[in-house]
Design an enzyme around this catalytic site. Structure first.
Site, PDB file in Angstrom:
ATOM      1  N   TRP A 160      45.148 -15.972 -16.466  1.00 20.76           N
ATOM      2  CA  TRP A 160      44.606 -16.012 -17.824  1.00 20.76           C
ATOM      3  C   TRP A 160      43.439 -15.060 -18.035  1.00 20.76           C
ATOM      4  O   TRP A 160      43.093 -14.746 -19.161  1.00 20.76           O
ATOM      5  CB  TRP A 160      44.137 -17.432 -18.163  1.00 20.76           C
ATOM      6  CG  TRP A 160      43.230 -18.045 -17.149  1.00 20.76           C
ATOM      7  CD1 TRP A 160      43.574 -18.922 -16.159  1.00 20.76           C
ATOM      8  CD2 TRP A 160      41.820 -17.814 -16.990  1.00 20.76           C
ATOM      9  NE1 TRP A 160      42.473 -19.251 -15.403  1.00 20.76           N
ATOM     10  CE2 TRP A 160      41.379 -18.580 -15.899  1.00 20.76           C
ATOM     11  CE3 TRP A 160      40.883 -17.036 -17.676  1.00 20.76           C
ATOM     12  CZ2 TRP A 160      40.057 -18.597 -15.456  1.00 20.76           C
ATOM     13  CZ3 TRP A 160      39.563 -17.040 -17.251  1.00 20.76           C
ATOM     14  CH2 TRP A 160      39.160 -17.810 -16.155  1.00 20.76           C
ATOM     15  N   ASN A 161      42.803 -14.593 -16.952  1.00 20.10           N
ATOM     16  CA  ASN A 161      41.542 -13.860 -17.148  1.00 20.10           C
ATOM     17  C   ASN A 161      41.734 -12.441 -17.666  1.00 20.10           C
ATOM     18  O   ASN A 161      40.880 -11.914 -18.371  1.00 20.10           O
ATOM     19  CB  ASN A 161      40.699 -13.874 -15.866  1.00 20.10           C
ATOM     20  CG  ASN A 161      41.421 -13.305 -14.667  1.00 20.10           C
ATOM     21  OD1 ASN A 161      42.650 -13.289 -14.612  1.00 20.10           O
ATOM     22  ND2 ASN A 161      40.661 -12.857 -13.685  1.00 20.10           N
ATOM     23  N   LYS A 184      55.987 -15.047 -16.260  1.00 20.09           N
ATOM     24  CA  LYS A 184      55.362 -16.261 -16.811  1.00 20.09           C
ATOM     25  C   LYS A 184      53.863 -16.015 -16.914  1.00 20.09           C
ATOM     26  O   LYS A 184      53.162 -15.938 -15.901  1.00 20.09           O
ATOM     27  CB  LYS A 184      55.610 -17.472 -15.922  1.00 20.09           C
ATOM     28  CG  LYS A 184      55.129 -18.778 -16.565  1.00 20.09           C
ATOM     29  CD  LYS A 184      54.791 -19.832 -15.561  1.00 20.09           C
ATOM     30  CE  LYS A 184      53.491 -19.594 -14.863  1.00 20.09           C
ATOM     31  NZ  LYS A 184      52.297 -19.713 -15.770  1.00 20.09           N
ATOM     32  N   PRO A 185      53.349 -15.902 -18.138  1.00 21.09           N
ATOM     33  CA  PRO A 185      51.898 -15.797 -18.304  1.00 21.09           C
ATOM     34  C   PRO A 185      51.252 -17.163 -18.156  1.00 21.09           C
ATOM     35  O   PRO A 185      51.913 -18.200 -18.216  1.00 21.09           O
ATOM     36  CB  PRO A 185      51.753 -15.274 -19.735  1.00 21.09           C
ATOM     37  CG  PRO A 185      52.963 -15.804 -20.446  1.00 21.09           C
ATOM     38  CD  PRO A 185      54.072 -15.823 -19.419  1.00 21.09           C
ATOM     39  N   GLY A 238      46.529 -14.732  -8.799  1.00 23.25           N
ATOM     40  CA  GLY A 238      45.917 -16.029  -9.042  1.00 23.25           C
ATOM     41  C   GLY A 238      45.165 -16.510  -7.822  1.00 23.25           C
ATOM     42  O   GLY A 238      44.774 -15.721  -6.958  1.00 23.25           O
ATOM     43  N   SER A 239      44.995 -17.793  -7.711  1.00 24.49           N
ATOM     44  CA  SER A 239      44.194 -18.358  -6.639  1.00 24.49           C
ATOM     45  C   SER A 239      44.915 -18.296  -5.303  1.00 24.49           C
ATOM     46  O   SER A 239      46.151 -18.290  -5.234  1.00 24.49           O
ATOM     47  CB  SER A 239      43.832 -19.809  -6.954  1.00 24.49           C
ATOM     48  OG  SER A 239      44.970 -20.642  -6.829  1.00 24.49           O
ATOM     49  N   GLU A 260      48.066 -11.005  -5.168  1.00 29.56           N
ATOM     50  CA  GLU A 260      46.679 -10.611  -5.444  1.00 29.56           C
ATOM     51  C   GLU A 260      45.938 -11.904  -5.692  1.00 29.56           C
ATOM     52  O   GLU A 260      46.063 -12.531  -6.743  1.00 29.56           O
ATOM     53  CB  GLU A 260      46.623  -9.666  -6.648  1.00 29.56           C
ATOM     54  CG  GLU A 260      45.296  -8.917  -6.758  1.00 29.56           C
ATOM     55  CD  GLU A 260      44.306  -9.640  -7.658  1.00 29.56           C
ATOM     56  OE1 GLU A 260      43.397 -10.324  -7.097  1.00 29.56           O
ATOM     57  OE2 GLU A 260      44.431  -9.552  -8.876  1.00 29.56           O
ATOM     58  N   ARG A 288      31.326  -8.225 -15.986  1.00 29.56           N
ATOM     59  CA  ARG A 288      32.612  -7.859 -16.568  1.00 29.56           C
ATOM     60  C   ARG A 288      33.464  -9.120 -16.718  1.00 29.56           C
ATOM     61  O   ARG A 288      33.577  -9.921 -15.803  1.00 29.56           O
ATOM     62  CB  ARG A 288      33.325  -6.851 -15.651  1.00 29.56           C
ATOM     63  CG  ARG A 288      34.651  -6.366 -16.202  1.00 29.56           C
ATOM     64  CD  ARG A 288      35.388  -5.537 -15.176  1.00 29.56           C
ATOM     65  NE  ARG A 288      36.653  -5.030 -15.701  1.00 29.56           N
ATOM     66  CZ  ARG A 288      37.731  -4.780 -14.948  1.00 29.56           C
ATOM     67  NH1 ARG A 288      37.673  -4.966 -13.644  1.00 29.56           N
ATOM     68  NH2 ARG A 288      38.838  -4.330 -15.491  1.00 29.56           N
ATOM     69  N   CYS A 294      38.469 -11.689 -10.220  1.00 34.34           N
ATOM     70  CA  CYS A 294      38.540 -11.773  -8.761  1.00 34.34           C
ATOM     71  C   CYS A 294      37.703 -10.683  -8.109  1.00 34.34           C
ATOM     72  O   CYS A 294      37.305 -10.808  -6.950  1.00 34.34           O
ATOM     73  CB  CYS A 294      39.991 -11.678  -8.304  1.00 34.34           C
ATOM     74  SG  CYS A 294      40.850 -10.217  -8.914  1.00 34.34           S
ATOM     75  N   GLU A 391      34.488 -18.968  -4.772  1.00 36.96           N
ATOM     76  CA  GLU A 391      34.551 -18.028  -5.883  1.00 36.96           C
ATOM     77  C   GLU A 391      33.960 -18.688  -7.128  1.00 36.96           C
ATOM     78  O   GLU A 391      34.389 -19.766  -7.536  1.00 36.96           O
ATOM     79  CB  GLU A 391      36.005 -17.620  -6.127  1.00 36.96           C
ATOM     80  CG  GLU A 391      36.169 -16.419  -7.019  1.00 36.96           C
ATOM     81  CD  GLU A 391      37.593 -15.893  -7.029  1.00 36.96           C
ATOM     82  OE1 GLU A 391      37.790 -14.722  -7.379  1.00 36.96           O
ATOM     83  OE2 GLU A 391      38.526 -16.663  -6.680  1.00 36.96           O
ATOM     84  N   SER A 451      38.462  -1.062 -10.318  1.00 37.98           N
ATOM     85  CA  SER A 451      39.826  -1.123 -10.848  1.00 37.98           C
ATOM     86  C   SER A 451      40.191   0.153 -11.593  1.00 37.98           C
ATOM     87  O   SER A 451      39.445   0.613 -12.462  1.00 37.98           O
ATOM     88  CB  SER A 451      39.964  -2.318 -11.799  1.00 37.98           C
ATOM     89  OG  SER A 451      39.629  -3.522 -11.146  1.00 37.98           O
TER      90      SER A 451
END
Length: 487
Positions: A160-161, A184-185, A238-239, A260, A288, A294, A391, A451
């Protein structure tokens, strides 16, 4: 932005599933709400896919795979290029939609739309550069031909970020390589990805190549697809905890995987650093996306000789960051994604303070509607505090002091994660020496943002597998085939 403009953007957004090139309601007509994190109010309802809907999406991707793999690299390239241009042309409405569902300030949302578009441009160029090889066998009796082919239907799961950029970073190389997609978002931010599907369809992507399923039951819908066996690639952002579960599921059919995962980025400042650059870089690396990244700087290690100056100057900058709805002019600190995120950040700060950390600015939950937490700076952070190992995913900068280079490297590497490390020094030898010693897939050397679509993004240890972006990004979606030729 006026309420009319906001409501108009939401009203115009696609809210159904995109399967086989068609917009369709979920089976049974189920929906789930999407919230504005700045107010807690419902923005709209979107289709809530069932396992049957997920299977239909995979069916469509499988059916389209052979014909799409046979398209020319140039054709795939041109589709991505058109999508890149459409994203840029619609930056304003897409950015507003993103801000409404995710919370980030409009300036950052505009930047993310451009960032997502850049993945389409980069991989439009890589599509026509898929290479192979020809070699004489060592004994001279034959020849080796090496070619690359699309891995096949892919399953993509995004967070979602960065609801548009993370999709672009996966969809771009998949399409460039000739793979079909089921994506799938995240349930918190589905509208941005549905908008991307709209744009790719307009850009000429054939039916069935991209299928988007939105659901409140991620595990129930996605696990059967991963275990199905017809998809041959899984890419997840994700996590680390969820990544481990997905790797277990993918192992059953031996799917190719890209992961990732989580980060715990150290930000190391030596006493010979350019302090102006270090403060600017700290603000970029920490703030940011409201710290919900992440790659966000999670632990600040500052050499003793400059620790007080760094803490003072960072506190001045952090305390001056305006907080509010992302649609408001000048806002830098928008809301966190949900109440659970606020509770987590608050808990980490409270634990650190209970163990002896000092609050220089921020440090407490803001009263009122919305999921807000202020920019916060902590010093004297104990090594055994939770914030030193977990995190944060929020606008909190915990600062610790070190004396020697070895001490800094040891502290920076004392984590199960290894996504990115930041390093500030004016000593070239130290810069190279420490960069090589840091356990991370990426190093921000005297800069606070790493990035870039043209660079390989990814981590080591429990921060993931594989690389996204750069010249190697497309390889994650290609299989190498060797053909032995007898003469």
């Amino acid at each position: 932005m006026s309420a009319v403009t906001e409501s108009g953007v939401v009203e115009a957004a696609s809210k159904e599933l995109f399967i086989g090139g068609k917009w369709t309601a979920a089976s049974g007509g189920k929906t789930f709400p999407v919230y504005d994190p700045s107010t807690g109010k419902v923005l709209c309802e979107v289709a809530d896919a069932s396992p049957e809907d997920g299977k239909a999406a995979l069916d469509a991707a499988v059916a389209a795979q052979a014909s799409f793999a046979a398209t020319s690299p140039r054709e795939r390239s041109e589709i991505l290029r058109r999508a890149y241009e459409l994203l840029l042309a619609r930056n304003e409405e897409l950015a507003l939609l993103m801000t409404l569902e995710m919370g980030k300030p409009l300036a950052e949302a505009r930047g993310e739309v451009a960032y997502a578009a850049e993945f389409f441009r980069w991989f439009s160029e890589e599509a026509v550069r898929i290479d192979g090889g020809y070699a004489v066998a060592p004994n001279g009796a034959g020849r080796f031909l090496v070619t690359k082919q699309p891995v096949g239907p892919t399953i993509l799961i995004t967070p979602w970020n960065f609801p548009m950029a993370m999709g672009g970073r996966k969809i771009g190389p998949a399409i460039a390589a000739g793979c079909t997609v089921v994506i799938k978002p995240a349930a918190q931010t589905p509208l941005s990805m549905l908008a991307v599907a709209d744009i790719l369809a307009e850009a000429g992507l054939p039916e069935g190549v991209l299928n988007v399923i939105t659901t409140s039951n991620s595990g129930g819908v996605m696990e059967p697809l991963i275990r199905d066996g017809r998809a041959r690639k899984l890419s997840f952002t994700g996590s680390t905890g969820v990544g481990r579960k997905l790797l277990e599921q993918a192992s059953e059919k031996v799917l190719r995987t890209s992961m990732e995962l989580g980060g715990n980025a150290p930000f190391v400042v030596f006493d010979d650093a350019d302090m102006d650059a270090a403060i600017d870089g700290a603000m970029q690396a920490k703030m940011r996306n409201i710290g919900e990244a992440c790659t966000a700087a999670n632990r600040f290690y500052v050499q003793r000789g400059v620790a007080d100056e760094f803490a003072r100057r960072l506190t001045e900058r952090m305390s001056a960051q305006p907080m509010g709805r992302g649609t408001e002019d000048g806002v830098v600190v928008g809301p966190l994604i949900d109440e659970a995120a606020v509770e987590k950040v608050s808990s980490l700060v409270s634990d650190a303070v209970d163990r002896g950390a000092k609050v220089l600015t921020g440090g407490s939950v803001v009263d009122g509607p919305g999921n807000f937490y202020p920019a916060t700076v902590l010093t004297d952070v104990p090594v055994d505090s939770k914030i030193a190992s977990e995190e944060i995913f929020g606008p909190v900068a915990p600062i610790s002091v070190f004396d020697t280079e070895d001490e800094a490297v040891e502290a920076a590497n004392d984590t199960e994660y290894g996504l990115v490390s930041y390093l500030y020094t004016s000593d070239l030898k130290r810069a190279l020496r420490v960069s090589e010693r840091l356990d991370a897939g990426m190093i921000g050397l005297n800069q606070g943002i790493v990035s870039n679509p043209a660079a390989p993004f990814g981590g080591v240890k429990q921060s993931g597998l594989g690389r996204e972006g750069g010249a190697v990004g497309i390889d994650e979606f290609l299989e190498i085939k060797y053909i032995a030729v007898s003469l």
